[in-house]
Design a protein around this motif. Structure first.
Motif, PDB file in Angstrom:
ATOM      1  N   ARG A 102      40.013  19.495 -76.760  1.00  0.00           N
ATOM      2  CA  ARG A 102      39.144  18.317 -76.633  1.00  0.00           C
ATOM      3  C   ARG A 102      39.281  17.337 -77.802  1.00  0.00           C
ATOM      4  O   ARG A 102      39.178  16.136 -77.621  1.00  0.00           O
ATOM      5  CB  ARG A 102      37.692  18.771 -76.445  1.00  0.00           C
ATOM      6  CG  ARG A 102      37.104  19.487 -77.628  1.00  0.00           C
ATOM      7  CD  ARG A 102      35.866  20.254 -77.253  1.00  0.00           C
ATOM      8  NE  ARG A 102      36.204  21.475 -76.510  1.00  0.00           N
ATOM      9  CZ  ARG A 102      35.304  22.323 -76.036  1.00  0.00           C
ATOM     10  NH1 ARG A 102      34.014  22.088 -76.208  1.00  0.00           N
ATOM     11  NH2 ARG A 102      35.676  23.407 -75.401  1.00  0.00           N
ATOM     12  N   GLU A 103      39.514  17.886 -79.006  1.00  0.00           N
ATOM     13  CA  GLU A 103      39.646  16.997 -80.181  1.00  0.00           C
ATOM     14  C   GLU A 103      40.949  16.198 -80.119  1.00  0.00           C
ATOM     15  O   GLU A 103      40.967  15.012 -80.456  1.00  0.00           O
ATOM     16  CB  GLU A 103      39.601  17.826 -81.473  1.00  0.00           C
ATOM     17  CG  GLU A 103      38.256  17.823 -82.155  1.00  0.00           C
ATOM     18  CD  GLU A 103      37.683  16.410 -82.337  1.00  0.00           C
ATOM     19  OE1 GLU A 103      38.331  15.590 -83.005  1.00  0.00           O
ATOM     20  OE2 GLU A 103      36.604  16.130 -81.798  1.00  0.00           O
ATOM     21  N   ASP A 104      42.035  16.870 -79.700  1.00  0.00           N
ATOM     22  CA  ASP A 104      43.324  16.166 -79.546  1.00  0.00           C
ATOM     23  C   ASP A 104      43.180  15.073 -78.483  1.00  0.00           C
ATOM     24  O   ASP A 104      43.700  13.969 -78.637  1.00  0.00           O
ATOM     25  CB  ASP A 104      44.427  17.138 -79.079  1.00  0.00           C
ATOM     26  CG  ASP A 104      44.679  18.235 -80.100  1.00  0.00           C
ATOM     27  OD1 ASP A 104      44.460  17.983 -81.299  1.00  0.00           O
ATOM     28  OD2 ASP A 104      45.088  19.347 -79.684  1.00  0.00           O
ATOM     29  N   ILE A 105      42.494  15.430 -77.399  1.00  0.00           N
ATOM     30  CA  ILE A 105      42.312  14.468 -76.305  1.00  0.00           C
ATOM     31  C   ILE A 105      41.505  13.268 -76.803  1.00  0.00           C
ATOM     32  O   ILE A 105      41.873  12.112 -76.580  1.00  0.00           O
ATOM     33  CB  ILE A 105      41.607  15.135 -75.094  1.00  0.00           C
ATOM     34  CG1 ILE A 105      42.483  16.252 -74.511  1.00  0.00           C
ATOM     35  CG2 ILE A 105      41.260  14.112 -74.027  1.00  0.00           C
ATOM     36  CD1 ILE A 105      41.791  17.121 -73.462  1.00  0.00           C
ATOM     37  N   LEU A 159      47.007   9.902 -68.639  1.00  0.00           N
ATOM     38  CA  LEU A 159      46.762  10.819 -69.746  1.00  0.00           C
ATOM     39  C   LEU A 159      47.952  11.757 -69.923  1.00  0.00           C
ATOM     40  O   LEU A 159      48.413  11.983 -71.024  1.00  0.00           O
ATOM     41  CB  LEU A 159      45.480  11.628 -69.501  1.00  0.00           C
ATOM     42  CG  LEU A 159      45.118  12.591 -70.628  1.00  0.00           C
ATOM     43  CD1 LEU A 159      44.854  11.847 -71.933  1.00  0.00           C
ATOM     44  CD2 LEU A 159      43.917  13.448 -70.253  1.00  0.00           C
ATOM     45  N   LEU A 160      48.446  12.293 -68.797  1.00  0.00           N
ATOM     46  CA  LEU A 160      49.564  13.244 -68.862  1.00  0.00           C
ATOM     47  C   LEU A 160      50.758  12.726 -68.060  1.00  0.00           C
ATOM     48  O   LEU A 160      50.589  12.198 -66.957  1.00  0.00           O
ATOM     49  CB  LEU A 160      49.143  14.611 -68.294  1.00  0.00           C
ATOM     50  CG  LEU A 160      47.942  15.305 -68.932  1.00  0.00           C
ATOM     51  CD1 LEU A 160      47.696  16.650 -68.250  1.00  0.00           C
ATOM     52  CD2 LEU A 160      48.141  15.505 -70.431  1.00  0.00           C
ATOM     53  N   ASP A 216      38.633  21.036 -72.227  1.00  0.00           N
ATOM     54  CA  ASP A 216      40.005  21.139 -72.728  1.00  0.00           C
ATOM     55  C   ASP A 216      40.969  21.189 -71.537  1.00  0.00           C
ATOM     56  O   ASP A 216      40.565  21.472 -70.416  1.00  0.00           O
ATOM     57  CB  ASP A 216      40.184  22.428 -73.552  1.00  0.00           C
ATOM     58  CG  ASP A 216      39.095  22.588 -74.600  1.00  0.00           C
ATOM     59  OD1 ASP A 216      39.042  21.754 -75.518  1.00  0.00           O
ATOM     60  OD2 ASP A 216      38.279  23.530 -74.478  1.00  0.00           O
ATOM     61  N   ILE A 217      42.247  20.932 -71.804  1.00  0.00           N
ATOM     62  CA  ILE A 217      43.257  21.076 -70.750  1.00  0.00           C
ATOM     63  C   ILE A 217      43.993  22.390 -70.989  1.00  0.00           C
ATOM     64  O   ILE A 217      44.553  22.622 -72.066  1.00  0.00           O
ATOM     65  CB  ILE A 217      44.238  19.889 -70.749  1.00  0.00           C
ATOM     66  CG1 ILE A 217      43.470  18.601 -70.402  1.00  0.00           C
ATOM     67  CG2 ILE A 217      45.370  20.123 -69.756  1.00  0.00           C
ATOM     68  CD1 ILE A 217      44.320  17.342 -70.449  1.00  0.00           C
TER      69      ILE A 217
END
Ligand code: PRP
Length: 188
Positions: A5-8, A120-121, A161-162
Motif C-alpha cells: 500500500r505504501e509503494d502504491i 496502474l499496472l 495491497d496487490i
C-alpha cells in the motif's frame, strides 16, 4: 506481496504530480472502466489539484473466440459528451490491450481534444494489441494479481495491497483463502 500500500500510495502521488503538470490550465475528464479501475481512480484524483471531472463506462467482453477477441459491448456509456475534452482513461491493469484498444477507438470517434491512458499496472508480457500508454504506475510481471481493485471471482477488490497469487485455482476454489490479507494490519 507484489506492491504494498505504501509503494502504491507513493507511486500514485508521483503520477498525480506528473498529470497535474501536463494538464495545468485544462480541465481533464478522467474515465474509469468499471469495476477494477475505480479504486485507483479514487486515489489518483485526490493527487491532482486541478478542476477535473470523472465519468464511468461499463463494458463486457464478447469472449475469447478469435473472431470476437477485443470486441466489447458497452453496458453503461459515459454520462457526458467528450467532444473537445481532454480525456484520460484510467485502468487498473492492461493485459492483452484488446479491451483498451477497442475502447480507445470508440472514444476517439467522439472527437476528444486529446486522449491518453493512465494504468496502474502494465502486464505487457500478455500484450496482443500494441498500445501507447502515457502513464504507467508499475510494470507487472506475468503473474495473477489481486487486490487494490483487482478481483478474483468478484472478491478481494478491497485488499489494500496487490498480491501475486501463485495458485490461482486454489484461491478460486476457496473464496476464504485470502481473508487474512483483509486484516487492516496485514502486509504493513
Ligand atoms: C480488466 C481490466 C481491463 C481489462 C484488461 O477488467 O480492468 O479493463 O481486464 O484486459 P485486456 O488488456 O486483456 O483487455 P476485467 O475484465 O477483469 O473487469 P473488472 O475491472 O470488472 O474486474
Amino acid at each position: 506481496m507484489l506492491f504494498g500500500r505504501e509503494d502504491i500510495r507513493r507511486r500514485i502521488e508521483e503520477l498525480g504530480r506528473t498529470i497535474t503538470g501536463d494538464y495545468e490550465g485544462r480541465e481533464p475528464v478522467l474515465i474509469s472502466v468499471l469495476k477494477g479501475g475505480t479504486v485507483f481512480l479514487a486515489d489518483l484524483i485526490r493527487e491532482i489539484p486541478l478542476p477535473l471531472r470523472v465519468d464511468f463506462m461499463s463494458i463486457s467482453s464478447y469472449g475469447r473466440a478469435a473472431e470476437s477477441m477485443g470486441r466489447v459491448r458497452i453496458l453503461k456509456d459515459l454520462d457526458e459528451d467528450i467532444g473537445g475534452q481532454h480525456v484520460i482513461v484510467v485502468e487498473d491493469i492492461v493485459d492483452t490491450g484488446l479491451t483498451l484498444s477497442y475502447l480507445l477507438s470508440v472514444l476517439e470517434s467522439r472527437g476528444p481534444a486529446s486522449l491518453e491512458v493512465c494504468t496502474l499496472l502494465d502486464r505487457s508480457a500478455r500484450r496482443i494489441a500494441p498500445l501507447s500508454l502515457r502513464y504507467v504506475g508499475f510494470d507487472c510481471p506475468d503473474v495473477f494479481v489481486v487486490g487494490y481493485g483487482l478481483d478474483v471471482g468478484g472478491r478481494y477488490r478491497n485488499l489494500p495491497d496487490i498480491l501475486a497469487v501463485e495458485d490461482q485455482a486454489a484461491v478460486t476454489a476457496d473464496p476464504a483463502a485470502l481473508l487474512p490479507f483483509l486484516d487492516p494490519g496485514a502486509g504493513r
